[in-house]
Design an enzyme around this catalytic site. Structure first.
Site, PDB file in Angstrom:
ATOM      1  N   ASP A 188       1.603  12.014  18.534  1.00 16.73           N
ATOM      2  CA  ASP A 188       2.591  11.397  19.426  1.00 16.73           C
ATOM      3  C   ASP A 188       2.898   9.967  18.938  1.00 16.73           C
ATOM      4  O   ASP A 188       2.184   9.416  18.097  1.00 16.73           O
ATOM      5  CB  ASP A 188       2.030  11.382  20.857  1.00 16.73           C
ATOM      6  CG  ASP A 188       3.128  11.209  21.906  1.00 16.73           C
ATOM      7  OD1 ASP A 188       4.319  11.251  21.545  1.00 16.73           O
ATOM      8  OD2 ASP A 188       2.788  11.039  23.084  1.00 16.73           O
TER       9      ASP A 188
ATOM     10  N   ASP B 254       0.052   3.721  27.874  1.00 19.06           N
ATOM     11  CA  ASP B 254       1.453   4.048  27.592  1.00 19.06           C
ATOM     12  C   ASP B 254       2.249   4.084  28.897  1.00 19.06           C
ATOM     13  O   ASP B 254       1.895   4.798  29.826  1.00 19.06           O
ATOM     14  CB  ASP B 254       1.562   5.393  26.863  1.00 19.06           C
ATOM     15  CG  ASP B 254       2.904   5.537  26.164  1.00 19.06           C
ATOM     16  OD1 ASP B 254       3.945   5.526  26.855  1.00 19.06           O
ATOM     17  OD2 ASP B 254       2.912   5.637  24.931  1.00 19.06           O
TER      18      ASP B 254
ATOM     19  N   ASP C 245       2.766  -0.398  26.012  1.00 16.82           N
ATOM     20  CA  ASP C 245       3.918  -0.475  25.109  1.00 16.82           C
ATOM     21  C   ASP C 245       5.192  -0.835  25.876  1.00 16.82           C
ATOM     22  O   ASP C 245       6.044  -1.569  25.405  1.00 16.82           O
ATOM     23  CB  ASP C 245       4.077   0.816  24.304  1.00 16.82           C
ATOM     24  CG  ASP C 245       4.013   2.072  25.159  1.00 16.82           C
ATOM     25  OD1 ASP C 245       3.811   1.982  26.385  1.00 16.82           O
ATOM     26  OD2 ASP C 245       4.162   3.170  24.583  1.00 16.82           O
ATOM     27  N   HIS C 246       5.296  -0.309  27.098  1.00 22.49           N
ATOM     28  CA  HIS C 246       6.484  -0.556  27.927  1.00 22.49           C
ATOM     29  C   HIS C 246       6.180  -0.086  29.336  1.00 22.49           C
ATOM     30  O   HIS C 246       5.183   0.596  29.561  1.00 22.49           O
ATOM     31  CB  HIS C 246       7.697   0.207  27.384  1.00 22.49           C
ATOM     32  CG  HIS C 246       7.428   1.683  27.232  1.00 22.49           C
ATOM     33  ND1 HIS C 246       7.394   2.545  28.302  1.00 22.49           N
ATOM     34  CD2 HIS C 246       7.121   2.423  26.132  1.00 22.49           C
ATOM     35  CE1 HIS C 246       7.099   3.760  27.872  1.00 22.49           C
ATOM     36  NE2 HIS C 246       6.917   3.714  26.561  1.00 22.49           N
TER      37      HIS C 246
ATOM     38  N   HIS D  84       7.211   9.168  34.320  1.00 23.44           N
ATOM     39  CA  HIS D  84       8.497   9.837  34.051  1.00 23.44           C
ATOM     40  C   HIS D  84       8.779  10.893  35.127  1.00 23.44           C
ATOM     41  O   HIS D  84       9.911  11.081  35.550  1.00 23.44           O
ATOM     42  CB  HIS D  84       8.462  10.557  32.699  1.00 23.44           C
ATOM     43  CG  HIS D  84       8.810   9.694  31.537  1.00 23.44           C
ATOM     44  ND1 HIS D  84      10.066   9.192  31.328  1.00 23.44           N
ATOM     45  CD2 HIS D  84       8.066   9.248  30.498  1.00 23.44           C
ATOM     46  CE1 HIS D  84      10.081   8.469  30.209  1.00 23.44           C
ATOM     47  NE2 HIS D  84       8.876   8.491  29.688  1.00 23.44           N
TER      48      HIS D  84
ATOM     49  N   SER E  61       8.276   4.453  22.999  1.00 17.16           N
ATOM     50  CA  SER E  61       6.904   4.279  22.507  1.00 17.16           C
ATOM     51  C   SER E  61       6.867   4.134  20.988  1.00 17.16           C
ATOM     52  O   SER E  61       5.966   3.493  20.453  1.00 17.16           O
ATOM     53  CB  SER E  61       6.040   5.466  22.906  1.00 17.16           C
ATOM     54  OG  SER E  61       5.867   5.467  24.295  1.00 17.16           O
TER      55      SER E  61
HETATM   56 ZN   LIG Z   1       7.939   7.355  27.997  1.00 18.17          ZN
END
Ligand SMILES: [Zn+2]
Length: 459
Positions: free
Chosen positions: A139, A35, A306-307, A268, A88
Site C-alpha cells: 500500500d 494513516d 500523512d493526512h 473514509h 497517502s
Molecule cells: Zn485515504
C-alpha cells in the site's frame, strides 16, 4: 528584587533546557504513522477513553494521551507540489524523501524522478531497517519508504522493489502481492535472499534473528474492530514488538516505520466505532514504543499522520424545531431548548461495536433488494453495533450509505467528507532529539529534521 529572581529563575530554566535538549543523537527511530489520523481522530479517541467504558483503561487515560503529555509537539502541512489536498502516496513520498511530489506518486519527486528515502539513507549508515503496515505492505505509505514508481496502483512492482531493496523486517498484510500472478515466485526469491516467511502469529514468534517477511492476510489485515475473530494474526503492537526485537540486534541501531493504516479506511467509510478501534490499535503500539524508548534511552519515537481523512467530530444538532436557535440583529446566537449537544454516554455505545460497518455495507450491497427488509437490517446492524437499533431507522431506506449518516447523526456524530482534508497534522516526538520536531513545518521538512536527530547532518 522580585523581577531579578524571576530573571534568574528563567536563566536557570533556559540553561537546564539547553542541557537536556542537547542530549546526544538518536541511535534508533520508531516512526509511527497513523494513516488518515487528523487532529479529529486524536481528539475523538482520547475523549473516548476518558468518557467511555473500556476495561483496558482503568485510569481512563489512553497511551496516546500519556505520550502527548511527554512529547514535543509540532504541527505540519502536507500540500503536494501543486495541490492543497494530498493522498497517502504523495504524503508518504514527501515525508520519506523530503521532496515535493504529486498525488499517486511513490518515491519519486514531482518530475517523476526517483529520490533517495529515509530507509535507503539509514542503510548507508549501517542501520537495520523495517517496515510494518496493518493494511498491506504494498500500500502507498509503506511503498513510499521502500519503492520508486509513478503510480501507487503498481502494487506488484512495488512488492518486487521492496524485496529487492530488502529491509530486514517487512510485516503486515498483502500476501497476494508476493505470491500470485507475475509475482508467483516472489516468496521463493525472498527466501533465497535470506528472508524467513511467517504467515501467522506462531510463525512470527519463532523468528529469533535475521530477516523476516511476515504476511498475515491475503490483502489488508482485518479491521481492528474485527481482530477478535482472528486470534492467529499478530496485532500491530505485536508486530512492532517483534520488529524491534529483531532490528535492535544490529549494533548500529535501526529505523522502523510502523503504519496504522486503517484509521483512514474507517474514516473514509464514516464507520465511527471502527475508527475508535483503529486508533486503539495505534494506542497499543504507542504503549509498547514509549516503554521501549524509556528502557532503551537511545530511541526516538516520532508519531504523526500523512493526512486527515473525513473531518469527523461531534457537533450539536437541533431536535425538531429550528426555532431553538435564532440570530439576533447583532449576529448573537440564542440557544434554546431543543438542542442536543451529544452526551458522554455515546462513547460507551460506540465501544460496543463488534464488526466493521464498511464490510457489512459491502455484504448488503450484494443482496437482492427484497432481502433488505427493515427486520433483516435491524438484526444485522444491531449485531454489528452491539446494541438494539430502533427499527424505524431502517424504514423507507433507499441506500445503505445514507443509513450510516443517519446512525452517526443520531449519536451526534458528523462527517464532512468521504475523502481527505487539508487539515494540518499533529506531530509528537519523544526521546533523544525530540525537540527537532517542534513548531510549524511542512512534511518535506521531516526528513531533514530526522537526519539532524540521527546525527547525519550538521545542526
Ligand atoms: Zn485515504
Amino acid at each position: 528584587m522580585k523581577k531579578f529572581y524571576r530573571a534568574l529563575g528563567l536563566m536557570f530554566a533556559c540553561l537546564f533546557l539547553a542541557g537536556t535538549l542537547q542530549a546526544s543523537e538518536a541511535k534508533n527511530v520508531i516512526w509511527i504513522i497513523g494513516d488518515g489520523m487528523g487532529p479529529d481522530a486524536i481528539g475523538f479517541f482520547m475523549q473516548g477513553v476518558r468518557y467511555g467504558g473500556l476495561k483496558d483503561y482503568p485510569e481512563k487515560v489512553s497511551y496516546l494521551e500519556q505520550f502527548l503529555q511527554n512529547a514535543q509537539w509540532g504541527l505540519f502541512f502536507n500540500n503536494t507540489y501543486d495541490t492543497v489536498v494530498t493522498d497517502s502516496a504523495a504524503a508518504g513520498t514527501q515525508m520519506a524523501t523530503g521532496q515535493l511530489s504529486r498525488p499517486e506518486f511513490i518515491g519519486v519527486d514531482y518530475n517523476g524522478q526517483p529520490v533517495e528515502n529515509l530507509l535507503e539513507l539509514a542503510r548507508k549508515q549501517g542501520k537495520a531497517i523495517g517496515i510494518i503496515s496493518d493494511a498491506y505492505v504494498a500500500d502507498a505509505t509503506p511503498a513510499a519508504f521502500t519503492a520508486h514508481v509513478k503510480n501507487r496502483k503498481e502494487k506488484m512492482e512495488i512488492a518486487r522493489q521492496m524485496v529487492a531493496f530488502g529491509p530486514e523486517v517487512i510485516l503486515g498484510g498483502g500476501l497476494k502481492y508476493f505470491s500470485t500472478g507475475e509475482n508467483k515466485k516472489l516468496l521463493n526469491t525472498a527466501q533465497k535472499e535470506g528472508y524467513r516467511v511467517a504467515k501467522n502469529k506462531k510463525e512470527l514468534a519463532a523468528v529469533k534473528s535475521g530477516r523476516v517477511l511476515g504476511l498475515f492476510a491475503d490483502e489488508a489485515m482485518p479491521m481492528a474492530v474485527e481482530m477478535h475473530r482472528y486470534p492467529k494474526m499478530p496485532t500491530l503492537a505485536e508486530q512492532t514488538q517483534k520488529a524491534v526485537e529483531l532490528l535492535s540486534q544490529n549494533k548500529n541501531g535501526f529505523v522502523l516505520i510502523v503504519e496504522a493504516g486503517k484509521i483512514d479506511w474507517a474514516a473514509h467509510a464514516h464507520d465511527t466505532g471502527a475508527w475508535f478501534y483503529e486508533m486503539k490499535a495505534l494506542d497499543e503500539v504507542l504503549k509498547y514504543a514509549q516503554a521501549y524508548a524509556d528502557k532503551n534511552g537511545e530511541t526516538l519515537v516520532y508519531l504523526n499522520a500523512d493526512h486527515d481523512t473525513g473531518l469527523g467530530a461531534f457537533a450539536y444538532r437541533h431536535l425538531g424545531k429550528q426555532k431553538a436557535m435564532e440570530k439576533t440583529a447583532q449576529g448573537e446566537v440564542l440557544y434554546g431548548g431543543d438542542v442536543d449537544y451529544a452526551s458522554f454516554g455515546v462513547f460507551a455505545r460506540l465501544e460496543k461495536q463488534k464488526s466493521s460497518l464498511y464490510y457489512l455495507e459491502e455484504e448488503l450491497k450484494k443482496l437482492p433488494a427484497e432481502k433488505l427488509t427493515p427486520e433483516y437490517l435491524q438484526k444485522r446492524f444491531s449485531e454489528a453495533l452491539g446494541e438494539e437499533i430502533d427499527i424505524t431507522q431502517f424504514e423507507n431506506l433507499t441506500d445503505v450509505s445514507g443509513l450510516f449518516t443517519q446512525l452517526n447523526e443520531s449519536r451526534g456524530l458528523f462527517w464532512a467528507t468521504p475523502s481527505h482534508s487539508s487539515l494540518p497534522i499533529l506531530s509528537a516526538a519523544y526521546g533523544p532529539q525530540a525537540d527537532e520536531f517542534t513548531g510549524v513545518y511542512h512534511n518535506t521538512d521531516i526528513l531533514p529534521r530526522m537526519k539532524k536527530a540521527l546525527g547525519w547532518s550538521e545542526k
